[in-house]
Design an enzyme around this catalytic site. Structure first.
Site, PDB file in Angstrom:
ATOM      1  CG  PHE A   1      40.172 -51.318  16.575  1.00  0.00           C
ATOM      2  CD1 PHE A   1      39.630 -51.702  16.065  1.00  0.00           C
ATOM      3  CD2 PHE A   1      39.691 -49.959  17.253  1.00  0.00           C
ATOM      4  CE1 PHE A   1      38.408 -51.472  15.347  1.00  0.00           C
ATOM      5  CE2 PHE A   1      38.698 -49.244  16.386  1.00  0.00           C
ATOM      6  CZ  PHE A   1      38.199 -50.141  15.643  1.00  0.00           C
ATOM      7  NE  ARG A   2      41.785 -60.101  17.253  1.00  0.00           N
ATOM      8  CZ  ARG A   2      41.159 -60.615  17.788  1.00  0.00           C
ATOM      9  NH1 ARG A   2      40.621 -60.944  18.890  1.00  0.00           N
ATOM     10  NH2 ARG A   2      40.131 -61.443  17.694  1.00  0.00           N
ATOM     11  CG  LEU A   3      43.284 -51.241  20.879  1.00  0.00           C
ATOM     12  CD1 LEU A   3      43.673 -50.188  21.095  1.00  0.00           C
ATOM     13  CD2 LEU A   3      44.581 -52.074  21.197  1.00  0.00           C
ATOM     14  CG  HIS A   4      41.024 -57.181  24.456  1.00  0.00           C
ATOM     15  ND1 HIS A   4      39.926 -57.018  23.723  1.00  0.00           N
ATOM     16  CD2 HIS A   4      41.717 -58.703  24.278  1.00  0.00           C
ATOM     17  CE1 HIS A   4      39.728 -58.359  22.624  1.00  0.00           C
ATOM     18  NE2 HIS A   4      40.962 -58.362  22.371  1.00  0.00           N
TER      19      HIS A   4
END
Ligand SMILES: Cc1cc2nc3c(=O)[nH]c(=O)nc-3n(C[C@H](O)[C@H](O)[C@H](O)COP(=O)(O)O)c2cc1C
Length: 196
Positions: free
Chosen positions: A174-177
């Protein structure tokens, strides 16, 4: 994941780099080198990381090349590693200094003879009239050094990027890198998490 256990970024880099060496079949040590020239113009190219330790990250090149001139003028650089198979990126920013002549000699001596001759033949980043011009110069230096050692050209050496900031980026769903930076503060390294 307890990532803050690394008090300096170097051990951390060594671990990521080792993982890259295992996972990436070709040139896991390839990195993008950004320089800025005396007019503030940025420029990027790929070079190979040849050594690293707590002093910095070393690559070798022609010191009269475009990058060599920019580095000599402004003494700053940034590096970027991206290993798609690891889903990881490392960014390094810092000042630059030349490696010692002894270090450059040792690395030059370890290179294949053809690469040593190439370092003499190539006037890196200068305009070439034709391929024949380069081949003629290669032939010339091949004859010149026949039967003996090829000395290191005075314009061929290494630079060490002495980091002031190192950022580790790892992909997450979820692009919560994951993003963490280590920033040099005197002799210490401060660690911060960053928004992705
Ligand atoms: C995978 C790869 C590795 C490279 N490694 C180096 C290197 O270690 N040193 C170097 O001078 N050029 C290396 N090059 C060539 C540079 O990208 C660049 O073309 C050259 O150094 C001239 O850059 P400049 O005109 O900005 O100085 C490499 C290129 C690639 C694609």
């Amino acid at each position: 994941m307890n990532l803050a256990e690394w008090s300096t970024p170097f051990k951390r880099f060594a671990e990521v780099f080792e993982a890259a060496r295992r996972a990436v079949p070709k040139d896991p040590n390839a990195m993008t080198l950004a320089t800025v020239d005396a007019n503030g113009r940025p420029s990027l190219r790929t070079v190979l990381l040849k050594d690293f330790d707590e002093q910095g990250f070393v690559f070798y090149t022609n010191t009269r090349s475009a990058k060599g001139r920019a580095l000599n003028d402004t003494q700053v650089a940034a590096l970027n590693f991206y290993w798609p198979s690891l889903d990881q990126q490392v960014r390094i920013e810092g000042t630059v200094e030349a490696v010692t002549p002894a270090e450059a000699d040792a690395y030059f001596a370890s290179r294949a003879r053809a690469s040593q001759l190439g370092a003499w033949a190539s006037h890196q980043s200068e305009t070439l009239k034709s391929r024949a011009e380069l081949e003629a110069r290669l032939e010339e230096v091949t004859k010149k050094y026949e039967g003996g050692e090829v000395p290191r050209p005075p314009h061929w050496s290494g630079y060490r990027v002495k980091p002031e900031r190192i950022e580790f980026w790892k992909a997450h769903e979820f692009r919560l890198h994951w993003r963490e930076e280590y920033v040099k503060n005197g002799a210490a390294w401060e660690h911060h998490w960053l928004n992705p």
